[in-house]
Design a protein around this motif. Structure first.
Motif, PDB file in Angstrom:
ATOM      1  N   SER A   3     -22.419 -62.598 -53.723  1.00 39.74           N
ATOM      2  CA  SER A   3     -23.086 -62.074 -52.530  1.00 39.74           C
ATOM      3  C   SER A   3     -22.788 -63.007 -51.357  1.00 39.74           C
ATOM      4  CB  SER A   3     -24.587 -62.028 -52.817  1.00 39.74           C
ATOM      5  OG  SER A   3     -25.317 -62.435 -51.693  1.00 39.74           O
ATOM      6  N   PRO A   4     -22.667 -62.452 -50.140  1.00 36.73           N
ATOM      7  CA  PRO A   4     -22.422 -63.338 -48.990  1.00 36.73           C
ATOM      8  C   PRO A   4     -23.600 -64.284 -48.726  1.00 36.73           C
ATOM      9  CG  PRO A   4     -22.765 -61.060 -48.272  1.00 36.73           C
ATOM     10  CD  PRO A   4     -22.691 -61.037 -49.768  1.00 36.73           C
ATOM     11  N   LEU A   5     -24.744 -64.017 -49.388  1.00 36.47           N
ATOM     12  CA  LEU A   5     -25.906 -64.892 -49.185  1.00 36.47           C
ATOM     13  C   LEU A   5     -25.980 -66.005 -50.232  1.00 36.47           C
ATOM     14  CD1 LEU A   5     -28.672 -62.259 -48.296  1.00 36.47           C
ATOM     15  CD2 LEU A   5     -27.158 -63.526 -46.769  1.00 36.47           C
ATOM     16  N   ASP A   6     -25.038 -65.977 -51.199  1.00 43.04           N
ATOM     17  CA  ASP A   6     -25.043 -67.005 -52.251  1.00 43.04           C
ATOM     18  C   ASP A   6     -24.876 -68.395 -51.662  1.00 43.04           C
ATOM     19  OD1 ASP A   6     -25.457 -65.378 -54.343  1.00 43.04           O
ATOM     20  OD2 ASP A   6     -23.389 -65.358 -55.082  1.00 43.04           O
ATOM     21  N   GLY A   7     -25.624 -69.326 -52.203  1.00 42.45           N
ATOM     22  CA  GLY A   7     -25.458 -70.728 -51.802  1.00 42.45           C
ATOM     23  C   GLY A   7     -26.278 -71.115 -50.585  1.00 42.45           C
ATOM     24  N   PHE A   8     -26.870 -70.158 -49.894  1.00 42.31           N
ATOM     25  CA  PHE A   8     -27.704 -70.508 -48.747  1.00 42.31           C
ATOM     26  C   PHE A   8     -29.152 -70.653 -49.189  1.00 42.31           C
ATOM     27  CE2 PHE A   8     -24.228 -68.115 -46.543  1.00 42.31           C
ATOM     28  CZ  PHE A   8     -23.667 -69.233 -45.955  1.00 42.31           C
ATOM     29  N   GLU A   9     -29.832 -71.634 -48.585  1.00 44.98           N
ATOM     30  CA  GLU A   9     -31.196 -71.909 -49.033  1.00 44.98           C
ATOM     31  C   GLU A   9     -32.263 -71.454 -48.056  1.00 44.98           C
ATOM     32  OE1 GLU A   9     -31.117 -76.089 -49.828  1.00 44.98           O
ATOM     33  OE2 GLU A   9     -29.788 -75.776 -51.558  1.00 44.98           O
ATOM     34  N   ARG A  10     -31.972 -71.590 -46.780  1.00 48.99           N
ATOM     35  CA  ARG A  10     -32.971 -71.203 -45.774  1.00 48.99           C
ATOM     36  C   ARG A  10     -32.353 -70.101 -44.917  1.00 48.99           C
ATOM     37  NH1 ARG A  10     -36.417 -75.697 -42.468  1.00 48.99           N
ATOM     38  NH2 ARG A  10     -37.432 -75.864 -44.488  1.00 48.99           N
ATOM     39  N   LEU A  11     -32.886 -68.897 -45.083  1.00 46.56           N
ATOM     40  CA  LEU A  11     -32.301 -67.747 -44.388  1.00 46.56           C
ATOM     41  C   LEU A  11     -33.185 -67.306 -43.233  1.00 46.56           C
ATOM     42  CD1 LEU A  11     -31.501 -65.539 -47.527  1.00 46.56           C
ATOM     43  CD2 LEU A  11     -29.904 -66.995 -46.291  1.00 46.56           C
ATOM     44  N   THR A  12     -32.567 -67.075 -42.088  1.00 48.37           N
ATOM     45  CA  THR A  12     -33.281 -66.457 -40.976  1.00 48.37           C
ATOM     46  C   THR A  12     -32.745 -65.034 -40.855  1.00 48.37           C
ATOM     47  OG1 THR A  12     -33.434 -68.572 -39.841  1.00 48.37           O
ATOM     48  CG2 THR A  12     -33.791 -66.632 -38.496  1.00 48.37           C
ATOM     49  N   ILE A  13     -33.643 -64.058 -40.852  1.00 49.22           N
ATOM     50  CA  ILE A  13     -33.218 -62.663 -40.798  1.00 49.22           C
ATOM     51  C   ILE A  13     -33.742 -62.069 -39.504  1.00 49.22           C
ATOM     52  CG2 ILE A  13     -33.208 -60.448 -42.031  1.00 49.22           C
ATOM     53  CD1 ILE A  13     -32.287 -62.686 -43.887  1.00 49.22           C
ATOM     54  N   LYS A  14     -32.854 -61.547 -38.673  1.00 48.28           N
ATOM     55  CA  LYS A  14     -33.277 -60.942 -37.408  1.00 48.28           C
ATOM     56  C   LYS A  14     -33.178 -59.432 -37.516  1.00 48.28           C
ATOM     57  CE  LYS A  14     -32.353 -59.129 -33.235  1.00 48.28           C
ATOM     58  NZ  LYS A  14     -31.437 -58.100 -32.736  1.00 48.28           N
ATOM     59  N   ASN A 245     -33.207 -50.839 -48.071  1.00 47.10           N
ATOM     60  CA  ASN A 245     -32.763 -52.053 -48.769  1.00 47.10           C
ATOM     61  C   ASN A 245     -31.493 -52.659 -48.163  1.00 47.10           C
ATOM     62  OD1 ASN A 245     -34.028 -50.200 -51.244  1.00 47.10           O
ATOM     63  ND2 ASN A 245     -34.699 -52.317 -51.159  1.00 47.10           N
ATOM     64  N   PRO A 246     -31.521 -52.946 -46.854  1.00 44.87           N
ATOM     65  CA  PRO A 246     -30.296 -53.403 -46.190  1.00 44.87           C
ATOM     66  C   PRO A 246     -29.763 -54.735 -46.718  1.00 44.87           C
ATOM     67  CG  PRO A 246     -32.191 -53.652 -44.732  1.00 44.87           C
ATOM     68  CD  PRO A 246     -32.658 -52.857 -45.922  1.00 44.87           C
ATOM     69  N   LEU A 247     -30.651 -55.633 -47.160  1.00 43.90           N
ATOM     70  CA  LEU A 247     -30.144 -56.917 -47.664  1.00 43.90           C
ATOM     71  C   LEU A 247     -29.614 -56.767 -49.085  1.00 43.90           C
ATOM     72  CD1 LEU A 247     -32.824 -59.309 -46.164  1.00 43.90           C
ATOM     73  CD2 LEU A 247     -30.458 -59.043 -45.433  1.00 43.90           C
ATOM     74  N   GLY A 248     -30.230 -55.869 -49.830  1.00 45.10           N
ATOM     75  CA  GLY A 248     -29.708 -55.548 -51.161  1.00 45.10           C
ATOM     76  C   GLY A 248     -28.296 -54.986 -51.018  1.00 45.10           C
ATOM     77  N   ALA A 249     -28.123 -54.121 -50.009  1.00 41.52           N
ATOM     78  CA  ALA A 249     -26.800 -53.531 -49.775  1.00 41.52           C
ATOM     79  C   ALA A 249     -25.801 -54.614 -49.386  1.00 41.52           C
ATOM     80  CB  ALA A 249     -26.894 -52.468 -48.675  1.00 41.52           C
ATOM     81  N   LEU A 250     -26.228 -55.529 -48.525  1.00 39.14           N
ATOM     82  CA  LEU A 250     -25.339 -56.621 -48.102  1.00 39.14           C
ATOM     83  C   LEU A 250     -24.938 -57.461 -49.310  1.00 39.14           C
ATOM     84  CD1 LEU A 250     -24.083 -58.380 -45.796  1.00 39.14           C
ATOM     85  CD2 LEU A 250     -26.263 -59.607 -45.706  1.00 39.14           C
ATOM     86  N   GLU A 251     -25.915 -57.771 -50.147  1.00 34.69           N
ATOM     87  CA  GLU A 251     -25.612 -58.573 -51.341  1.00 34.69           C
ATOM     88  C   GLU A 251     -24.719 -57.811 -52.313  1.00 34.69           C
ATOM     89  OE1 GLU A 251     -28.213 -61.896 -52.582  1.00 34.69           O
ATOM     90  OE2 GLU A 251     -29.728 -60.327 -52.402  1.00 34.69           O
ATOM     91  N   GLY A 252     -24.799 -56.495 -52.254  1.00 32.44           N
ATOM     92  CA  GLY A 252     -23.992 -55.674 -53.152  1.00 32.44           C
ATOM     93  C   GLY A 252     -22.604 -55.382 -52.596  1.00 32.44           C
ATOM     94  N   GLY A 253     -22.274 -55.937 -51.452  1.00 30.88           N
ATOM     95  CA  GLY A 253     -20.904 -55.802 -50.942  1.00 30.88           C
ATOM     96  C   GLY A 253     -20.745 -54.937 -49.704  1.00 30.88           C
TER      97      GLY A 253
END
Ligand code: GLU
Length: 377
Positions: A3-14, A245-253
């Motif tokens: 997922s493009p979010l892998d490895g990040f610890e502190r996420l800011t979502i706008k 589920n937009p972040l689920g979609a992002l994590e799914g590619g």
């Protein structure tokens, strides 16, 4: 799949207004918000810290107040923000409560994010919320900000928030799935860019105006946000958030544009504190305090032997060990008068002296960099 979010610890979502509020009815997209809260809860459960920057106050407020479509004069927009912010906070609270997650609302203006004294207060509050396992939900304080002192768009605000908090990734959920080489659409030869390594004038030229009605932030402010974020060590993602589920979609590619950070947040903070701020005073500490600092702890008055120079809260100070060698620099949590009164004293006594509203660290670990240490924390 990674997922493009892998490895990040502190996420800011706008989250842009166009996602939260239905453009035809002006009503809150409740089901969608519920699905996003589910995504965020899942990330949180996987150990990520979450900070939300949410637009939508003006858009919700205008519907509640029955104001007509089209641009609003400033006084009406500010009244709409005032009404809408209440509804917005309520909506976030409800959406997160399903997952037993507590939220804390923070409303910011540029004079808070840009002025060091208020900056360290705001950051301390947000860090404490995260430490207490709550999710800060942030917006601009639109109902009081005047036109000269407002961001006006939450793209840049979210980039400043991410950089203040040392977040390693900022996700802008929007109605577009990233940056294109030109204006996308039928018959257009514009290409989608999956990854941007550095923001060159060519990249800036690709950003056109906004196509969305409700959001003020078009691609131009997103590129401005990318500049602020990547410089501060925060990677940035622009992704389409309109579906459930937009972040689920992002994590799914799902398609997005990823902007690579130029350095780590720790290195950016170090460069800022060591490289750009003039030192206003010196704090001498004993061997015990010096050791605690090297272990990543805050500087507490108990270990301070001498305070020299005149400084205000938020000014840069140098910290010297028993052999007079500089070991760290940081932003003072107290002015020099209070530091002199507090030196050598225990936290409980300081609280008694200054009252409970004051913080008892002389320099908080978040505002401190070791002079000799490697770039990473
Ligand atoms: N702060 C504004 C609001 O909550 C939104 C700004 C933006 O759309 O970027 O309505």
């Amino acid at each position: 799949m990674t997922s493009p979010l892998d490895g990040f610890e502190r996420l800011t979502i706008k989250i842009g207004s166009a996602l939260l509020v239905d453009s035809t009815t002006g009503a809150l997209r409740k089901q969608w918000l519920g699905s996003l809260a589910g995504d965020l809860a899942s990330l949180k459960q996987r150990g990520r810290e979450i900070v939300v920057v949410s637009s939508g106050a003006v858009a919700l407020g205008r519907q509640i107040l029955n104001l007509k479509r089209g641009p609003l004069p400033l006084d009406r927009a500010q009244a709409a923000a005032s009404v809408g912010q209440v509804a917005l906070a309520q909506a976030w609270r409800e959406a997160f409560s399903v997952h037993n997650i507590t939220i804390g609302q923070i409303l910011l203006t540029p004079n808070i994010t840009e002025e060091r004294r208020s900056f360290i207060n705001a950051r301390a509050t947000m860090s404490t919320l995260l430490a207490l396992d709550a999710v800060p939900v942030i917006n601009e304080n639109d109902s009081v900000a005047t036109s000269e002192i407002r961001y006006g768009d939450n793209d840049r605000l979210s980039a400043r928030v991410a950089s203040m908090l040392g977040a390693d990734c900022l996700v802008l959920l929007s109605d577009v799935d990233g940056l294109y080489t030109g204006v996308p659409g039928p018959g257009s030869s514009a290409r989608h860019l999956p990854r941007v390594k550095s923001i060159t004038p060519r990249i800036e030229a690709m950003a056109g105006g906004s196509t969305s009605e409700t959001a003020r932030g078009g691609m131009i402010t997103k590129i401005e946000a990318a500049k602020i974020a990547t410089q501060a060590g925060t990677a940035m993602i622009i992704a389409k958030g309109t579906g459930d589920n937009p972040l689920g979609a992002l994590e799914g590619g799902a398609r997005h544009t990823f902007f690579v950070a130029r350095q780590s947040p720790a290195a950016a903070r170090k460069r800022w504190i060591l490289g750009t701020l003039e030192v206003a005073g010196t704090i001498h500490v004993d061997a015990g305090a010096a050791k605690a600092l090297l272990n990543g702890k805050s500087l507490l008055p108990i270990g301070v032997t001498k305070v020299s120079g005149e400084f205000s809260r938020g000014d840069a100070v140098s910290v010297k060990g028993p052999d007079n060698e500089e070991i760290a620099r940081g932003l003072a949590g107290m002015n020099h008068e209070d530091a002199n009164l507090a030196k050598g004293k225990k936290g409980a006594i300081i609280t008694e002296m200054f009252g409970h509203m004051n913080r008892t660290e002389l320099v908080h670990a978040d505002n401190l960099v070791l002079v000799s240490a490697s770039e990473e924390r």
